[in-house]
Design an enzyme around this catalytic site. Structure first.
Site, PDB file in Angstrom:
ATOM      1  N   LYS A  86       6.913  20.086  19.877  1.00 61.91           N
ATOM      2  CA  LYS A  86       5.590  19.662  19.396  1.00 61.91           C
ATOM      3  C   LYS A  86       4.868  20.859  18.818  1.00 61.91           C
ATOM      4  O   LYS A  86       4.865  21.936  19.423  1.00 61.91           O
ATOM      5  CB  LYS A  86       4.785  19.114  20.586  1.00 61.91           C
ATOM      6  CG  LYS A  86       3.411  18.600  20.209  1.00 61.91           C
ATOM      7  CD  LYS A  86       3.495  17.175  19.745  1.00 61.91           C
ATOM      8  CE  LYS A  86       2.163  16.645  19.245  1.00 61.91           C
ATOM      9  NZ  LYS A  86       1.779  17.201  17.933  1.00 61.91           N
ATOM     10  N   LYS A 110       2.056  26.727  26.065  1.00 64.90           N
ATOM     11  CA  LYS A 110       0.940  25.796  26.233  1.00 64.90           C
ATOM     12  C   LYS A 110       1.389  24.503  26.909  1.00 64.90           C
ATOM     13  O   LYS A 110       0.719  23.993  27.817  1.00 64.90           O
ATOM     14  CB  LYS A 110       0.316  25.453  24.871  1.00 64.90           C
ATOM     15  CG  LYS A 110      -0.394  26.594  24.182  1.00 64.90           C
ATOM     16  CD  LYS A 110      -0.948  26.139  22.833  1.00 64.90           C
ATOM     17  CE  LYS A 110      -1.430  27.305  22.007  1.00 64.90           C
ATOM     18  NZ  LYS A 110      -2.020  26.890  20.718  1.00 64.90           N
ATOM     19  N   LYS A 122       6.607  24.811  15.585  1.00 67.62           N
ATOM     20  CA  LYS A 122       5.563  25.180  14.619  1.00 67.62           C
ATOM     21  C   LYS A 122       6.150  25.111  13.221  1.00 67.62           C
ATOM     22  O   LYS A 122       7.350  25.349  13.014  1.00 67.62           O
ATOM     23  CB  LYS A 122       5.039  26.598  14.881  1.00 67.62           C
ATOM     24  CG  LYS A 122       3.601  26.787  14.442  1.00 67.62           C
ATOM     25  CD  LYS A 122       2.663  26.008  15.368  1.00 67.62           C
ATOM     26  CE  LYS A 122       1.194  26.261  15.042  1.00 67.62           C
ATOM     27  NZ  LYS A 122       0.321  25.616  16.025  1.00 67.62           N
ATOM     28  N   THR A 206      -9.579  20.670  20.506  1.00 70.27           N
ATOM     29  CA  THR A 206      -9.443  22.101  20.779  1.00 70.27           C
ATOM     30  C   THR A 206     -10.781  22.697  21.166  1.00 70.27           C
ATOM     31  O   THR A 206     -10.882  23.487  22.116  1.00 70.27           O
ATOM     32  CB  THR A 206      -8.866  22.828  19.550  1.00 70.27           C
ATOM     33  OG1 THR A 206      -7.617  22.224  19.185  1.00 70.27           O
ATOM     34  CG2 THR A 206      -8.624  24.297  19.865  1.00 70.27           C
ATOM     35  N   ASN A 237     -12.950  24.126  11.719  1.00 74.92           N
ATOM     36  CA  ASN A 237     -13.032  22.975  12.612  1.00 74.92           C
ATOM     37  C   ASN A 237     -13.259  23.404  14.063  1.00 74.92           C
ATOM     38  O   ASN A 237     -14.185  22.924  14.733  1.00 74.92           O
ATOM     39  CB  ASN A 237     -11.745  22.151  12.509  1.00 74.92           C
ATOM     40  CG  ASN A 237     -11.773  20.921  13.396  1.00 74.92           C
ATOM     41  OD1 ASN A 237     -12.548  20.008  13.183  1.00 74.92           O
ATOM     42  ND2 ASN A 237     -10.919  20.911  14.411  1.00 74.92           N
ATOM     43  N   SER A 364      -3.149  15.765  21.497  1.00 75.39           N
ATOM     44  CA  SER A 364      -2.026  15.300  20.678  1.00 75.39           C
ATOM     45  C   SER A 364      -1.024  14.538  21.542  1.00 75.39           C
ATOM     46  O   SER A 364      -0.465  13.514  21.121  1.00 75.39           O
ATOM     47  CB  SER A 364      -1.330  16.485  20.001  1.00 75.39           C
ATOM     48  OG  SER A 364      -1.925  16.793  18.759  1.00 75.39           O
TER      49      SER A 364
END
Length: 432
Positions: A86, A110, A122, A206, A237, A364
């Site tokens: 992910k 994470k 990624k 986040t 953001n 997510s």
């Protein structure tokens, strides 16, 4: 506002400086320390220091002027022992193979810290989205999916937004994947628009996660949120929403910055005014005649410094000039290992990126669960579950920090790596 003049970006770094700030070397260095503390074998380090899978692609795009431009893209899958990988996809002119590899490793950490059934991944494309039209960005987004389609999917590798990508880009990528696979599959990608199966609360996840972490740190250090002086480097953001939430809770956001420079006011900035006037890439400093550089902003006095821009911002060269009590890392890899050690020696608490900014991957995961169930949660339920997860993860990492007498970054790696190693051992991939 300060009347300092912005400094130009230094493009003459020595090779040694560049190597010191290589994110993959940074990842491997802290990983080594965590594995040594846990007394795992050398083969375990060698197994985790690089992604299991790495793909480099070329993406031809017809530009608006009729020419064909070829872009370079990457996808790294760090480890899939715990489940599908992910991780986000970033569009940026400074994307490198080593950066993407490091980011995939950080994503594994994470997921391990938060107990998610994922490994890290990624992706990135070397481009400057600020200079591209919407049509060109759509063509690039679809081209990237075509190039990596064989190794991604809802049970293989689930992409998400990252730097300079957003819900619209995820929508184009989802549509392209659906055309390739010839069926509708919303769980292929997260960070989508709500109308296409996105989760409520994902856009702000986040920032909300950072806020929950900061509230815990506030209690720990006895610095109330109300009246807390905060500097946020990066006003996109993540940084923008965090500044908004802190302002609403009575904190004084005394400084913010974007790619062009920073603005500072010791009495606190008018955050609603700035948010209303920033552009879609978070740029607002161009509206002011007198700005300061990002570096100058980092060194201004505050209670909490939040680097929310790019990596490698806090190094051994500037760490001695920082004038804060707490650092909460919103960006990936903003503090080098040497910089973190100096901060520890100075008694400055650093909440590391792999813990602090993990709210995005947590929600997510929630989105992926909702897509697979076909049942969608309220924003209150998403926020409640996110807060619970962030609180549990912070307390776990803080306890590990105290137990091993290490800084919080190493403690986070220790927690992040445990589940990956155990899953890999049970599969028979490694011995420990």
């Amino acid at each position: 506002m300060s009347t300092s003049t912005a400094e130009p970006k230094n493009n003459n770094q020595s090779n040694m400086e560049q190597e010191e700030q290589n994110p993959l070397i940074e990842f491997q260095s802290v990983l080594r320390e965590a594995i040594d503390i846990l007394n795992y074998s050398e083969e375990t380090f060698n197994f985790l220091k690089e992604p299991m899978r790495f793909l480099e692609v070329t993406i031809p795009v017809r530009m608006d002027n009729g020419s064909i431009k070829v872009f370079k893209g990457y996808r790294a899958q760090h480890n899939d022992a715990c489940g599908p990988t992910k991780g986000g996809i970033r569009f940026h002119q400074d994307v490198t193979a080593d950066e993407v590899k490091a980011l995939s490793g950080w994503m594994s950490m994470k997921c391990g810290i938060n107990g998610l059934p994922y490994g890290g991944a990624k992706g990135g494309v070397v481009c400057n989205p600020l200079e591209m039209s919407l049509r060109e960005l759509e063509a690039l987004s679809r081209g990237y999916v075509r190039a990596v389609s064989q190794i991604v999917g809802p049970t293989k590798d689930i992409p998400a937004p990252d730097m300079y990508t957003n819900a619209q880009i995820m929508a184009w990528m989802l549509d392209e994947y659906d055309h390739i696979r010839e069926f509708d599959n919303p769980s292929f990608i997260t960070g989508k628009p709500i109308a296409l199966g996105g989760s409520l609360g994902r856009e702000t996840a986040t920032s909300k996660g950072l806020l929950y972490i900061l509230q815990l740190v506030s209690e720990l250090k006895n610095i109330p949120i109300e009246g807390m002086r905060v500097i946020v480097q990066g006003f996109g953001n993540v940084g923008g929403y965090l500044a908004k939430y802190l302002h609403e809770l009575g904190a004084k956001v005394v400084g913010v910055s974007d790619v062009l420079g920073g603005i500072y006011d010791e009495n606190g900035l008018d955050i609603p005014y700035l948010l209303d006037r920033r552009d879609s890439y978070g740029v607002v400093s161009n509206l002011f005649d007198h700005t300061i550089s990002n570096q100058e902003l980092l060194e201004k006095e505050c209670d909490v410094l939040v680097p929310a821009a790019t990596g490698g911002q806090i190094t051994k060269k500037n760490v001695g000039r920082l004038n804060c009590k707490i650092i909460v890392e919103a960006a990936n890899g903003p503090t080098t290992k040497e910089g973190a050690q100096i901060l520890k020696d100075r008694g400055i608490l650093v909440v590391p990126d792999i813990l602090a900014n993990s709210g995005g991957v947590v929600v997510s995961y929630f989105e992926w669960c909702q897509n697979n169930q076909g049942y969608y949660w309220t924003v209150e339920e998403v926020d409640r579950k996110l807060k619970q997860k962030m609180n549990e993860s912070f307390n776990k990492v803080y306890k590990t920090m105290k137990c091993y007498g290490v800084d919080m970054k190493v403690a986070a790696y220790i927690e992040g790596v445990r589940s990956i190693i155990e899953a890999s051992r049970l599969r028979g991939w490694i011995t420990v």
